[in-house]
Write a protein that holds these residues in place. Structure first.
Motif, PDB file in Angstrom:
ATOM      1  N   ALA A 117       0.846  -1.202   0.000  1.00 27.56           N
ATOM      2  CA  ALA A 117       0.000   0.000   0.000  1.00 27.56           C
ATOM      3  C   ALA A 117       0.873   1.242   0.000  1.00 27.56           C
ATOM      4  O   ALA A 117       1.889   1.279   0.696  1.00 27.56           O
TER       5      ALA A 117
ATOM      6  N   ALA B 105      -2.788  -3.001  -2.248  1.00 25.23           N
ATOM      7  CA  ALA B 105      -3.870  -2.786  -1.277  1.00 25.23           C
ATOM      8  C   ALA B 105      -4.363  -1.354  -1.404  1.00 25.23           C
ATOM      9  O   ALA B 105      -3.610  -0.459  -1.806  1.00 25.23           O
ATOM     10  N   ALA B 106      -5.621  -1.159  -1.057  1.00 29.16           N
ATOM     11  CA  ALA B 106      -6.210   0.177  -1.187  1.00 29.16           C
ATOM     12  C   ALA B 106      -5.595   1.151  -0.189  1.00 29.16           C
ATOM     13  O   ALA B 106      -5.487   2.348  -0.469  1.00 29.16           O
ATOM     14  N   SER B 107      -5.218   0.617   0.950  1.00 29.10           N
ATOM     15  CA  SER B 107      -4.672   1.505   1.984  1.00 29.10           C
ATOM     16  C   SER B 107      -3.894   0.696   3.004  1.00 29.10           C
ATOM     17  O   SER B 107      -4.003  -0.544   3.056  1.00 29.10           O
TER      18      SER B 107
ATOM     19  N   GLU C 100      -4.581   0.756   6.020  1.00 25.86           N
ATOM     20  CA  GLU C 100      -5.609   0.214   6.911  1.00 25.86           C
ATOM     21  C   GLU C 100      -6.117  -1.131   6.402  1.00 25.86           C
ATOM     22  O   GLU C 100      -6.378  -2.046   7.192  1.00 25.86           O
ATOM     23  N   GLU C 101      -6.270  -1.256   5.095  1.00 27.36           N
ATOM     24  CA  GLU C 101      -6.732  -2.524   4.519  1.00 27.36           C
ATOM     25  C   GLU C 101      -5.730  -3.640   4.849  1.00 27.36           C
ATOM     26  O   GLU C 101      -6.115  -4.754   5.184  1.00 27.36           O
TER      27      GLU C 101
ATOM     28  N   ALA D 220      -6.026  -4.600   8.449  1.00 27.84           N
ATOM     29  CA  ALA D 220      -7.276  -5.309   8.742  1.00 27.84           C
ATOM     30  C   ALA D 220      -7.309  -6.713   8.153  1.00 27.84           C
ATOM     31  O   ALA D 220      -8.174  -7.523   8.511  1.00 27.84           O
ATOM     32  N   ASP D 221      -6.407  -7.008   7.272  1.00 21.78           N
ATOM     33  CA  ASP D 221      -6.454  -8.296   6.562  1.00 21.78           C
ATOM     34  C   ASP D 221      -5.994  -9.430   7.484  1.00 21.78           C
ATOM     35  O   ASP D 221      -4.815  -9.475   7.860  1.00 21.78           O
TER      36      ASP D 221
END
Lengths: 348, 348, 348, 348
Positions: D32, D51-53, D55-56, D59-60
């Motif tokens: 990211a 990844a989009a961010s 945070e993504e 969270a994964d």
């Protein structure tokens, strides 16, 4: 043939006497020391007479040059008397026990200061001198940093010696204070000193330190570090490293020989001399030879390093001393001001 | 992307496979070895298939390049078949078990020899190559002497290995016979070899030597010494030193790291790698990369080092071998004549 | 105080005279040389008298010790006369112009040979001697290989000098023939020599070589290489490297100083002395001091290195010479046999 | 197999990605970066997804470990979120843009701090680590002095980079502040810093310095000097030298290769790498491998170097910064007090 009178008959006096013997243009004719047997020993070894006193040597018209290797508190009066008497003078460092005395002697000497060479022998170390020559010729560009490391020997000085030594800054590091000026060709502005007793408690007993680190910012902004330890278990290690904008130059470690072994997983090469004199003898010899060259030269030439160099180094030592005692960065200008020197003679 | 077939799955084959993995322009597609589990192990590690035989690899039109790392007696037939089949070939040293076979293969290859690179990896050692580059550019003037020293490792090979190794001259020193030609750019005229068993009696049992010294006189008069020992207790030491009329150049010892200690009266720096692969891996990697570059290049380029280089090195090994067996200086011309090679192709 | 008579007043004689001056237990009292002004110069410098002849020195009962530094052809008769006259003798290498003369003098000396020290000064180089001491003490295990490299200086000798020098093997490499014996503690069995003229055609004109490589196989199987070049453009380089089963020991290059620069992409350290005397002076000085120690010792001690060492070195030089002339490996036993020496005195 | 999410796709992120590839126990699965093309480039090279961010990634649940190589101001929130999410975290230095944020994050992490390793890669340099190991084992006795010298590279950073770098103390010297703690095993009491702009005026424009010298007195009295220059014309030079009462140990200069030339009066060896990554790559690789080892280990182990190490280094950097700005010696205790840290957690 230069006739030399030797004032003092201690360890460094005997070193100078030995080196003088290797110089074909000079001979020791008289030796004076408050402790007569010492004077007799050196005089005997070199075919000189024992003089009744330093004053007798200074008064002797047959003596051309005087080496002052007596205790520090005698340096100033003897240097002044000898120079005024028309002798060429080699005076051991430091100039004086106090900055005030060093400065007043410098003032009292006036033009006679030109006759006095100060015993900063490291300026005559061929490797150190190669560093200075590169810098003076601008071959390294602008100086960024100077690192001076001097360690050893591997023995602990006696408490008696330490008590009269003047302390690490005045006794030993004064050489490196002189060297930062000599190498960079400029004066320090700020000085900060840290010191510790780590190697042996005798240093604390003598109110001295065994491990000192001094950092100096020079006028140009060049930064200099000096590490000076009174003891290094591995021997006598005396190095310079200078980073300039054009490259790096080092006066590197000097080892005892060129034997190399590879045993198991290690390459073993020879270590450093334990005896400081093994490391330093060539520079002492060269400094004495330079003094004799100076003594043989026509009047009017200025001795280098001279009294002013000795005084400047002492100013820096005083700044380092104050920094250590007061726990702060000290400006050399402060020291000049306290000593009533500021502004005079372009000092610092 | 070059598809590579690996013939052989022993120690050096696995080294090449590992280095190929680091090359972005090639991948191993098939591995063949008479001992199938070895082939499977390497194939598995690198995502390749196990080929039924070397012949299958050579016949596979999808395979661009072949690495021959099988036993020495198979080198010639495989190299010939693979080159004739249009593959680019990397063949381990030595070319053959006998000089006669090496020569007949060279003749049989004809123009196809250009496709075959011989695994003289030391030519790709960056330090050794810097020496050669200086010499080739004439920066050292005329070569006076070459000293090649290669020692180690610190382990003793097994009797089984030694019995099939071909002996010190053909198995190991062939690298240095290649190097004297590569460094000086000329052929030797006279060769003399001394050999001893000192490090371990297993070498005598294998009818081999563990310590060899070969001296060569090149056409120009340049004199070359090669010291090659199968064992050095302190590790793997592989050096070149060349004296020319313009100066000296060395590819010096390579140590394991840069930690230095000074303890007591010794300076201890890090020793040499014990594992030959630690010393040699960069040159193996570079030689494999050079082979892949060659495999990617247009036809018509000649592989370097090529079959002729392999043959010339083998001629020198044969001369050294004869010198040791007969206790005399041997001329390379004698070897050429015995082998029916003399005068052809400008060899030697 | 040992009274020394100096026979010869050339370059090496003046070197010895200078080193004697640094020894507190000896003084030169007389100098003899066929060329009187040379004798007068040295005598004048050191406060000695000019003797009418070598014979006068040998006959003078006030002279304890004699240094023979005259031309090679005079060594044998002078050494014999001086030793028989009860003097301690330091004789320059080589012992004689011919092996036959060396051997007959050795025989004629009988027990008087013990009084004669031969001028193999490299045995007194502190670094070389450390190598020998390790080997003698068995600290390196069994010797596998010895590499001796001696190169330089960077000047070309005159044709006149070369014509009377005796050639590379007898004039220079004899030091290294002595050293292989001294280092390994054993005698060579086989000797092979290669030689070339590469550095300058004057060596060919003098029927000499400028580049020599000699390989020796010792009784134990230890293999020794000697590279000796009369000229190296980069200076005077004199090294030993010994591989033993227990490790490696080197007497490494000695450089002029310890200044290091890093400029651009190179680290530049100081090079090698150009003047051989800078490299060799400490070993000459130490060998003269060892001779004076010997001269001061009670009778009955055997001089080391002695006449037998000189003779053994000359046997190896003769083997190398024959090897070069005949293009073959020569056994030392052949030389002994030709000279009628074999079997006697345990020689070789 | 550890699945790694890479947050950040700049220069150091790509270095970490490359080193991860050489680790057989981990693979990058997602990348990211606010600048998507950078993320795509690294993702593409290593077969990961974009990844989009950040945070993504955090969270994964399929991601085991996170490498934070984004801009300094994002380190704290990301490290906190990732650690609280149960990931093992490798976070680039420095911890935060401000000491306050670093400390509050440390407090907020609580026991989760154990999961966070800080990217002080030099601790994983094999040579530096050997120094630390000797000291930790007491093999050098009591530490007298530490000298750390880090210079280079030979290029000037852009003004844009310098403006966001945090300045010499926080961006670069923070490594050495960590190292003095790591080497000596203790905290500094006093810190003094000098800084200059000498190499290039761009540093003044960025309100930064190019040449810094910091001296630290440790609790035991050990004295440490750090010289850190942003530019050295001769390359990248990163060294440690420690004097102890038992001897000296150095992690010495690392040069580019082992080619040596002797030309004229100089010995020329290879210089230092110009590219910092050539010098530093092995330590980056080793630090990433250590992180993967940590990620594979059972819970309960504490990451080393950890958040507290990062915080302590930042305290020293803050002291150096204040020393430089205020021209005085600063006690670390002052910094703790200003930041409301004093007395807690045994810090400093």
């Amino acid at each position: 043939m230069i006739s030399v009178g030797l004032i003092g008959a201690g360890r460094i006096a005997s070193v100078h006497a030995r080196h003088l013997r290797g110089n074909n243009f000079a001979r020791i004719v008289a030796v004076a020391d408050p402790h007569a047997p010492n004077a007799a020993a050196i005089a005997g070894e070199h075919g000189a007479r024992v003089a009744a006193s330093a004053e007798e040597i200074i008064a002797d018209p047959a003596i051309d040059a005087v080496i002052i290797a007596s205790s520090t508190d005698t340096h100033c009066p003897l240097m002044l008397a000898a120079a005024k008497a028309g002798k060429r003078v080699y005076c051991e460092k430091p100039l004086a026990s106090t900055l005030a005395e060093a400065y007043s002697t410098y003032v009292a000497l006036g033009a006679a200061a030109d006759a006095v060479m100060v015993g900063f022998n490291r300026r005559f170390d061929r490797n150190h001198a190669a560093v200075q020559a590169d810098l003076a010729a601008g071959r390294l560009g602008k100086v960024q940093t100077v690192q001076i490391t001097s360690r050893g020997p591997n023995t602990i000085p006696s408490l008696d010696y330490l008590k009269v030594s003047g302390g690490l800054f005045f006794d030993k590091m004064i050489h490196f204070f002189d060297m930062v000026r000599w190498l960079t060709g400029e004066e320090p502005v700020d000085v900060v000193a840290f010191g510790s007793v780590i190697a042996d408690p005798v240093f604390a007993e003598a109110n001295d330190i065994d491990t000192g680190m001094v950092t100096l910012r020079m006028k140009s902004g060049a930064l200099c570090q000096i590490e000076n330890t009174r003891r290094a278990v591995y021997g006598y290690d005396d190095r310079i490293e200078v980073l300039g904008t054009g490259g790096l130059i080092e006066s590197s470690r000097i080892t005892e020989g060129s034997v190399m072994r590879i045993i198991d997983d290690k390459i073993l090469t020879e270590g450093l001399p334990k005896d400081p004199m093994v490391r330093m003898a060539p520079s002492y010899s060269a400094s004495i030879n330079a003094f004799i060259d100076f003594a043989r030269s026509a009047l009017g030439r200025e001795a280098v390093p001279g009294v002013k160099d000795g005084l400047q180094a002492q100013i820096i030592a005083a700044a380092a001393d104050r920094s250590l005692r007061e726990g702060r960065i000290v400006k050399c200008a402060e020291i000049l001001q306290s000593a009533g020197i500021a502004g005079e003679d372009g000092l610092a």
